[in-house]
Design a protein around this motif. Structure first.
Motif, PDB file in Angstrom:
ATOM      1  N   LEU A   1      -2.971  19.290 -18.166  1.00 47.86           N
ATOM      2  CA  LEU A   1      -3.915  19.274 -17.049  1.00 47.86           C
ATOM      3  C   LEU A   1      -4.348  20.698 -16.718  1.00 47.86           C
ATOM      4  CD1 LEU A   1      -2.200  16.804 -14.524  1.00 47.86           C
ATOM      5  CD2 LEU A   1      -3.824  16.265 -16.345  1.00 47.86           C
ATOM      6  N   PRO A   2      -5.558  20.880 -16.196  1.00 48.32           N
ATOM      7  CA  PRO A   2      -5.936  22.194 -15.684  1.00 48.32           C
ATOM      8  C   PRO A   2      -4.953  22.620 -14.598  1.00 48.32           C
ATOM      9  CG  PRO A   2      -7.857  20.759 -15.855  1.00 48.32           C
ATOM     10  CD  PRO A   2      -6.652  19.897 -16.104  1.00 48.32           C
ATOM     11  N   PRO A   3      -4.655  23.915 -14.472  1.00 49.70           N
ATOM     12  CA  PRO A   3      -3.598  24.355 -13.551  1.00 49.70           C
ATOM     13  C   PRO A   3      -3.841  24.004 -12.093  1.00 49.70           C
ATOM     14  CG  PRO A   3      -4.865  26.224 -14.397  1.00 49.70           C
ATOM     15  CD  PRO A   3      -5.255  25.040 -15.205  1.00 49.70           C
ATOM     16  N   GLU A   4      -5.101  23.844 -11.694  1.00 47.64           N
ATOM     17  CA  GLU A   4      -5.407  23.553 -10.292  1.00 47.64           C
ATOM     18  C   GLU A   4      -5.429  22.061  -9.984  1.00 47.64           C
ATOM     19  OE1 GLU A   4      -9.298  23.302 -12.490  1.00 47.64           O
ATOM     20  OE2 GLU A   4      -7.501  24.584 -12.554  1.00 47.64           O
ATOM     21  N   VAL A   5      -5.170  21.218 -10.981  1.00 47.51           N
ATOM     22  CA  VAL A   5      -5.303  19.765 -10.810  1.00 47.51           C
ATOM     23  C   VAL A   5      -3.959  19.129 -10.500  1.00 47.51           C
ATOM     24  CG1 VAL A   5      -5.820  17.599 -12.009  1.00 47.51           C
ATOM     25  CG2 VAL A   5      -7.385  19.543 -12.214  1.00 47.51           C
ATOM     26  N   MET A   6      -3.951  18.309  -9.455  1.00 44.94           N
ATOM     27  CA  MET A   6      -2.816  17.464  -9.110  1.00 44.94           C
ATOM     28  C   MET A   6      -3.250  16.004  -9.245  1.00 44.94           C
ATOM     29  SD  MET A   6      -0.247  19.397  -8.382  1.00 44.94           S
ATOM     30  CE  MET A   6       0.858  18.242  -7.544  1.00 44.94           C
ATOM     31  N   ALA A   7      -2.275  15.116  -9.159  1.00 46.39           N
ATOM     32  CA  ALA A   7      -2.582  13.688  -9.269  1.00 46.39           C
ATOM     33  C   ALA A   7      -2.064  12.950  -8.045  1.00 46.39           C
ATOM     34  CB  ALA A   7      -1.959  13.096 -10.529  1.00 46.39           C
ATOM     35  N   LEU A   8      -2.823  11.973  -7.609  1.00 51.76           N
ATOM     36  CA  LEU A   8      -2.356  11.046  -6.587  1.00 51.76           C
ATOM     37  C   LEU A   8      -2.513   9.650  -7.167  1.00 51.76           C
ATOM     38  CD1 LEU A   8      -1.279  10.810  -3.654  1.00 51.76           C
ATOM     39  CD2 LEU A   8      -3.619  10.187  -3.006  1.00 51.76           C
ATOM     40  N   THR A   9      -1.388   8.976  -7.371  1.00 51.73           N
ATOM     41  CA  THR A   9      -1.406   7.616  -7.904  1.00 51.73           C
ATOM     42  C   THR A   9      -1.132   6.645  -6.769  1.00 51.73           C
ATOM     43  OG1 THR A   9      -0.663   8.335 -10.086  1.00 51.73           O
ATOM     44  CG2 THR A   9      -0.333   6.017  -9.530  1.00 51.73           C
ATOM     45  N   VAL A  10      -1.966   5.616  -6.661  1.00 51.86           N
ATOM     46  CA  VAL A  10      -1.856   4.661  -5.556  1.00 51.86           C
ATOM     47  C   VAL A  10      -1.826   3.238  -6.094  1.00 51.86           C
ATOM     48  CG1 VAL A  10      -3.037   6.210  -3.950  1.00 51.86           C
ATOM     49  CG2 VAL A  10      -4.374   4.532  -5.223  1.00 51.86           C
ATOM     50  N   THR A  11      -1.182   2.357  -5.344  1.00 53.71           N
ATOM     51  CA  THR A  11      -1.232   0.940  -5.671  1.00 53.71           C
ATOM     52  C   THR A  11      -2.628   0.406  -5.325  1.00 53.71           C
ATOM     53  OG1 THR A  11      -0.430   0.341  -3.467  1.00 53.71           O
ATOM     54  CG2 THR A  11       1.226   0.644  -5.209  1.00 53.71           C
ATOM     55  N   LYS A  12      -2.948  -0.761  -5.856  1.00 52.94           N
ATOM     56  CA  LYS A  12      -4.271  -1.322  -5.581  1.00 52.94           C
ATOM     57  C   LYS A  12      -4.500  -1.563  -4.089  1.00 52.94           C
ATOM     58  CE  LYS A  12      -5.486  -5.270  -7.562  1.00 52.94           C
ATOM     59  NZ  LYS A  12      -5.994  -6.221  -8.583  1.00 52.94           N
ATOM     60  N   PRO A  13      -3.510  -2.079  -3.320  1.00 49.62           N
ATOM     61  CA  PRO A  13      -3.734  -2.225  -1.879  1.00 49.62           C
ATOM     62  C   PRO A  13      -4.019  -0.904  -1.172  1.00 49.62           C
ATOM     63  CG  PRO A  13      -1.872  -3.571  -2.553  1.00 49.62           C
ATOM     64  CD  PRO A  13      -2.224  -2.718  -3.730  1.00 49.62           C
ATOM     65  N   MET A  14      -3.369   0.183  -1.604  1.00 47.89           N
ATOM     66  CA  MET A  14      -3.643   1.477  -0.982  1.00 47.89           C
ATOM     67  C   MET A  14      -5.035   1.973  -1.356  1.00 47.89           C
ATOM     68  SD  MET A  14      -2.787   3.927   1.014  1.00 47.89           S
ATOM     69  CE  MET A  14      -1.011   4.046   1.311  1.00 47.89           C
ATOM     70  N   PHE A  15      -5.449   1.735  -2.600  1.00 45.60           N
ATOM     71  CA  PHE A  15      -6.788   2.151  -3.013  1.00 45.60           C
ATOM     72  C   PHE A  15      -7.850   1.404  -2.219  1.00 45.60           C
ATOM     73  CE2 PHE A  15     -10.311   2.452  -6.236  1.00 45.60           C
ATOM     74  CZ  PHE A  15     -10.426   3.833  -6.190  1.00 45.60           C
ATOM     75  N   GLU A  16      -7.590   0.132  -1.943  1.00 47.59           N
ATOM     76  CA  GLU A  16      -8.525  -0.650  -1.130  1.00 47.59           C
ATOM     77  C   GLU A  16      -8.636  -0.065   0.274  1.00 47.59           C
ATOM     78  OE1 GLU A  16      -6.773  -4.480  -1.565  1.00 47.59           O
ATOM     79  OE2 GLU A  16      -7.951  -4.988  -3.362  1.00 47.59           O
ATOM     80  N   GLN A  17      -7.514   0.422   0.815  1.00 51.65           N
ATOM     81  CA  GLN A  17      -7.568   1.082   2.120  1.00 51.65           C
ATOM     82  C   GLN A  17      -8.413   2.353   2.049  1.00 51.65           C
ATOM     83  OE1 GLN A  17      -3.760   1.814   3.964  1.00 51.65           O
ATOM     84  NE2 GLN A  17      -3.143  -0.336   3.931  1.00 51.65           N
TER      85      GLN A  17
ATOM     86  N   PRO B   1       0.831  -1.204   0.000  1.00 50.66           N
ATOM     87  CA  PRO B   1       0.000   0.000   0.000  1.00 50.66           C
ATOM     88  C   PRO B   1       0.869   1.258   0.000  1.00 50.66           C
ATOM     89  CG  PRO B   1      -0.122  -1.112   2.136  1.00 50.66           C
ATOM     90  CD  PRO B   1       0.641  -2.010   1.222  1.00 50.66           C
ATOM     91  N   GLN B   2       0.845   1.981  -1.101  1.00 48.43           N
ATOM     92  CA  GLN B   2       1.706   3.143  -1.242  1.00 48.43           C
ATOM     93  C   GLN B   2       1.088   4.125  -2.233  1.00 48.43           C
ATOM     94  OE1 GLN B   2       5.832   2.468  -2.678  1.00 48.43           O
ATOM     95  NE2 GLN B   2       6.493   3.395  -0.760  1.00 48.43           N
ATOM     96  N   ALA B   3       1.451   5.390  -2.074  1.00 41.15           N
ATOM     97  CA  ALA B   3       0.929   6.454  -2.941  1.00 41.15           C
ATOM     98  C   ALA B   3       2.069   7.329  -3.423  1.00 41.15           C
ATOM     99  CB  ALA B   3      -0.100   7.298  -2.185  1.00 41.15           C
ATOM    100  N   ILE B   4       1.936   7.840  -4.636  1.00 39.65           N
ATOM    101  CA  ILE B   4       2.878   8.807  -5.197  1.00 39.65           C
ATOM    102  C   ILE B   4       2.121  10.093  -5.509  1.00 39.65           C
ATOM    103  CG2 ILE B   4       4.195   9.421  -7.274  1.00 39.65           C
ATOM    104  CD1 ILE B   4       5.270   6.658  -7.424  1.00 39.65           C
ATOM    105  N   ILE B   5       2.652  11.211  -5.041  1.00 43.14           N
ATOM    106  CA  ILE B   5       2.123  12.507  -5.456  1.00 43.14           C
ATOM    107  C   ILE B   5       2.629  12.745  -6.870  1.00 43.14           C
ATOM    108  CG2 ILE B   5       2.051  14.982  -4.987  1.00 43.14           C
ATOM    109  CD1 ILE B   5       2.649  14.299  -2.050  1.00 43.14           C
ATOM    110  N   GLY B   6       1.735  12.687  -7.837  1.00 44.79           N
ATOM    111  CA  GLY B   6       2.128  12.733  -9.238  1.00 44.79           C
ATOM    112  C   GLY B   6       1.875  14.075  -9.897  1.00 44.79           C
ATOM    113  N   SER B   7       1.956  14.067 -11.210  1.00 45.52           N
ATOM    114  CA  SER B   7       1.777  15.251 -12.067  1.00 45.52           C
ATOM    115  C   SER B   7       2.718  16.382 -11.686  1.00 45.52           C
ATOM    116  CB  SER B   7       0.320  15.738 -12.041  1.00 45.52           C
ATOM    117  OG  SER B   7      -0.044  16.316 -10.805  1.00 45.52           O
ATOM    118  N   THR B   8       3.902  16.042 -11.169  1.00 46.33           N
ATOM    119  CA  THR B   8       4.900  17.057 -10.823  1.00 46.33           C
ATOM    120  C   THR B   8       5.917  17.243 -11.945  1.00 46.33           C
ATOM    121  OG1 THR B   8       6.205  15.369  -9.664  1.00 46.33           O
ATOM    122  CG2 THR B   8       4.670  16.667  -8.344  1.00 46.33           C
TER     123      THR B   8
END
Length: 255
Positions: free
Chosen positions: A197-213, A182-189
């Motif tokens: 992407l719209p200027p106000e949009v960020m991304a958070l990418t997560v593994t499937k176990p983290m998404f389940e959490q 279970p892990q997440a990356i702050i993306g779109s950097t």
């Protein structure tokens, strides 16, 4: 077992996330993901396609997005020597070609196990092929999700949240050391992809176990405490009245 996109309804409604949740799929077939488009440019130029429910097929024919072909499929369109020169000298991402080479050696691309690498909105019946999930959010929503990523994880666990240098397509899967953690990356950097992407949009990418959490929070977590609803109410007021300074208050030190 209830599918992830159905289980995600609670957290998406709580956070007010209305953009489609985008998955990286490593699948043996493409039919369930139709309609499909090829990544002809930067894969993030498909952001509007994702909003329409379209998926993007990444393969050798994705000539416009060699980065996605490398980082998601492990297919080298050029030699490592040319890559390190391109990233360090032409793009100026590292001070020297040697530093770039060391970074590339330490961060290998994702290696697919099936025939097709597909990026797009979550699809019914395809959870078994899902590798990562990306949520496109504003900074307030990102703060809520980051709080959630810490909820079930302690010091003995792998670092639940990372923010890593790398291309936007590399942040979609390759920069995770283990997709089963279970892990997440702050993306779109990645500055080079942010124009899509719209200027106000960020991304958070997560593994499937983290998404389940994230999909299984109970009402005892801080996500359901007044902090979040207070912030959302404040944002609603600011949308009407504007974002201004708080009324001046005199400070008196108490002895």
């Amino acid at each position: 077992m209830t599918e992830l996109r159905q289980r995600a309804t609670g957290i998406l409604e709580l956070a007010g996330i209305e953009t489609p949740v985008v998955g990286v799929y490593d699948a043996p077939h493409t039919l369930p993901f139709a309609p499909l488009v090829l990544a002809r440019r930067c894969i993030f130029s498909s952001y509007e396609n994702w909003q329409k429910g379209h998926c993007v097929l990444v393969n050798r024919e994705s000539e416009g997005c060699r980065g996605a072909v490398y980082w998601l499929c492990g297919i080298e369109a050029t030699s490592k020597e040319k890559m390190r020169h391109f990233y360090s000298q032409r793009k100026g991402l590292k001070a020297t070609a040697e530093l770039m080479e060391n970074w590339l050696e330490d961060h290998p691309p994702h290696e697919p196990q099936e025939s097709h690498l597909i990026v797009g909105p979550l699809k019914e019946g395809q959870d078994r092929y899902l590798k990562t999930i990306t949520l496109y959010v504003n900074p307030d929503q990102l703060s809520l999700l980051l709080t959630g990523c810490e909820y079930e994880n302690g010091p003995a666990d792998a670092q639940p949240i990372i923010s890593s240098f790398g291309s936007g397509c590399g942040q979609l899967a390759a920069l995770f050391k283990d997709l089963n953690v279970p892990q997440a990356i702050i993306g779109s950097t990645d500055i080079l992809m942010r124009e899509h992407l719209p200027p106000e949009v960020m991304a958070l990418t997560v593994t499937k176990p983290m998404f389940e959490q994230l999909c299984s929070f109970g009402e005892n977590s801080s996500l359901f405490r007044p902090f979040w609803s207070t912030l959302r109410n404040k944002r609603s007021e600011q949308a009407v009245n504007g974002f201004g300074e708080n009324p001046e208050q005199k400070y008196t030190e108490k002895i």
